[in-house]
Write a protein that holds these residues in place. Structure first.
Motif, mmCIF file in Angstrom:
data_model
loop_
_atom_site.group_PDB
_atom_site.id
_atom_site.type_symbol
_atom_site.label_atom_id
_atom_site.label_comp_id
_atom_site.label_asym_id
_atom_site.label_seq_id
_atom_site.Cartn_x
_atom_site.Cartn_y
_atom_site.Cartn_z
ATOM 1 N N ARG A 1 -2.627 33.361 36.481
ATOM 2 C CA ARG A 1 -2.264 33.185 37.887
ATOM 3 C C ARG A 1 -1.260 34.223 38.351
ATOM 4 O O ARG A 1 -0.939 34.284 39.533
ATOM 5 N N GLY A 2 -0.714 35.021 37.438
ATOM 6 C CA GLY A 2 0.201 36.088 37.818
ATOM 7 C C GLY A 2 1.396 35.581 38.586
ATOM 8 O O GLY A 2 2.088 34.655 38.187
ATOM 9 N N ALA A 3 1.684 36.193 39.739
ATOM 10 C CA ALA A 3 2.857 35.858 40.546
ATOM 11 C C ALA A 3 2.654 34.583 41.364
ATOM 12 O O ALA A 3 3.564 34.151 42.059
ATOM 13 N N ARG A 4 1.484 33.978 41.292
ATOM 14 C CA ARG A 4 1.221 32.768 42.076
ATOM 15 C C ARG A 4 1.716 31.502 41.398
ATOM 16 O O ARG A 4 1.538 30.412 41.914
ATOM 17 N N PRO B 1 4.146 28.766 40.778
ATOM 18 C CA PRO B 1 5.336 28.282 41.481
ATOM 19 C C PRO B 1 6.479 28.027 40.501
ATOM 20 O O PRO B 1 6.269 27.514 39.403
ATOM 21 N N THR B 2 7.664 28.399 40.883
ATOM 22 C CA THR B 2 8.846 28.151 40.067
ATOM 23 C C THR B 2 9.937 27.552 40.944
ATOM 24 O O THR B 2 9.973 27.787 42.154
ATOM 25 N N PRO B 3 10.829 26.784 40.352
ATOM 26 C CA PRO B 3 11.921 26.221 41.146
ATOM 27 C C PRO B 3 12.971 27.271 41.506
ATOM 28 O O PRO B 3 13.852 27.018 42.301
ATOM 29 N N TRP B 4 12.866 28.467 40.937
ATOM 30 C CA TRP B 4 13.859 29.502 41.182
ATOM 31 C C TRP B 4 13.438 30.469 42.270
ATOM 32 O O TRP B 4 14.127 31.431 42.548
ATOM 33 N N THR B 5 12.306 30.238 42.900
ATOM 34 C CA THR B 5 11.856 31.122 43.965
ATOM 35 C C THR B 5 12.833 31.007 45.134
ATOM 36 O O THR B 5 13.055 29.944 45.677
ATOM 37 N N ALA B 6 13.404 32.155 45.488
ATOM 38 C CA ALA B 6 14.390 32.166 46.577
ATOM 39 C C ALA B 6 13.673 32.149 47.915
ATOM 40 O O ALA B 6 12.745 32.916 48.160
ATOM 41 N N GLU B 7 14.111 31.254 48.788
ATOM 42 C CA GLU B 7 13.558 31.202 50.132
ATOM 43 C C GLU B 7 14.474 32.013 51.046
ATOM 44 O O GLU B 7 15.700 32.026 50.846
ATOM 45 N N PRO B 8 13.923 32.692 52.024
ATOM 46 C CA PRO B 8 14.779 33.492 52.910
ATOM 47 C C PRO B 8 15.769 32.602 53.664
ATOM 48 O O PRO B 8 15.460 31.482 54.044
ATOM 49 N N ALA B 9 16.974 33.142 53.847
ATOM 50 C CA ALA B 9 18.013 32.407 54.552
ATOM 51 C C ALA B 9 17.647 32.270 56.036
ATOM 52 O O ALA B 9 16.997 33.124 56.616
ATOM 53 N N ALA B 10 18.062 31.154 56.630
ATOM 54 C CA ALA B 10 17.785 30.928 58.048
ATOM 55 C C ALA B 10 18.571 31.930 58.891
ATOM 56 O O ALA B 10 19.735 32.251 58.591
#
Length: 88
Positions: free
Chosen positions: A71-74, A76-85
């Motif tokens: 699945r490569g980069a697909r 899901p991990t809990p460490w994926t950073a979401e962009p700040a608002a």
């Protein structure tokens, strides 16, 4: 680490693990209950399958072999950073 065996990859490998585990359980039962090989059959239900109180030793060969799907980069991990608002 060089002494470790490669991971099991097919049905033959799982059958070998199953064979080894069955013999280890058989040796343990014979020692625990001081019984002979012929008396070992009393711990089995169908053929030579160990069972006790509804729990059956099915072995490693009964596990379905499912190949890993890349699945490569697909993944899901809990460490994926979401962009700040954007506060602006």
């Amino acid at each position: 680490m060089g002494d470790l065996l490669p991971p099991p990859r097919g049905e033959a490998d799982f059958n070998a693990v199953d064979h080894h585990a069955w013999h280890r359980v058989a040796i343990w039962l014979r020692r625990k209950h001081s019984i002979s090989s012929s008396q070992l059959k009393g711990f089995c239900d169908q053929g030579w399958r160990f069972t006790d109180g509804g729990i059956v030793f099915l072995g490693a060969s009964s596990v379905m072999i499912e190949r890993y799907r890349y699945r490569g980069a697909r993944i899901p991990t809990p460490w994926t950073a979401e962009p700040a608002a954007d506060n602006g």
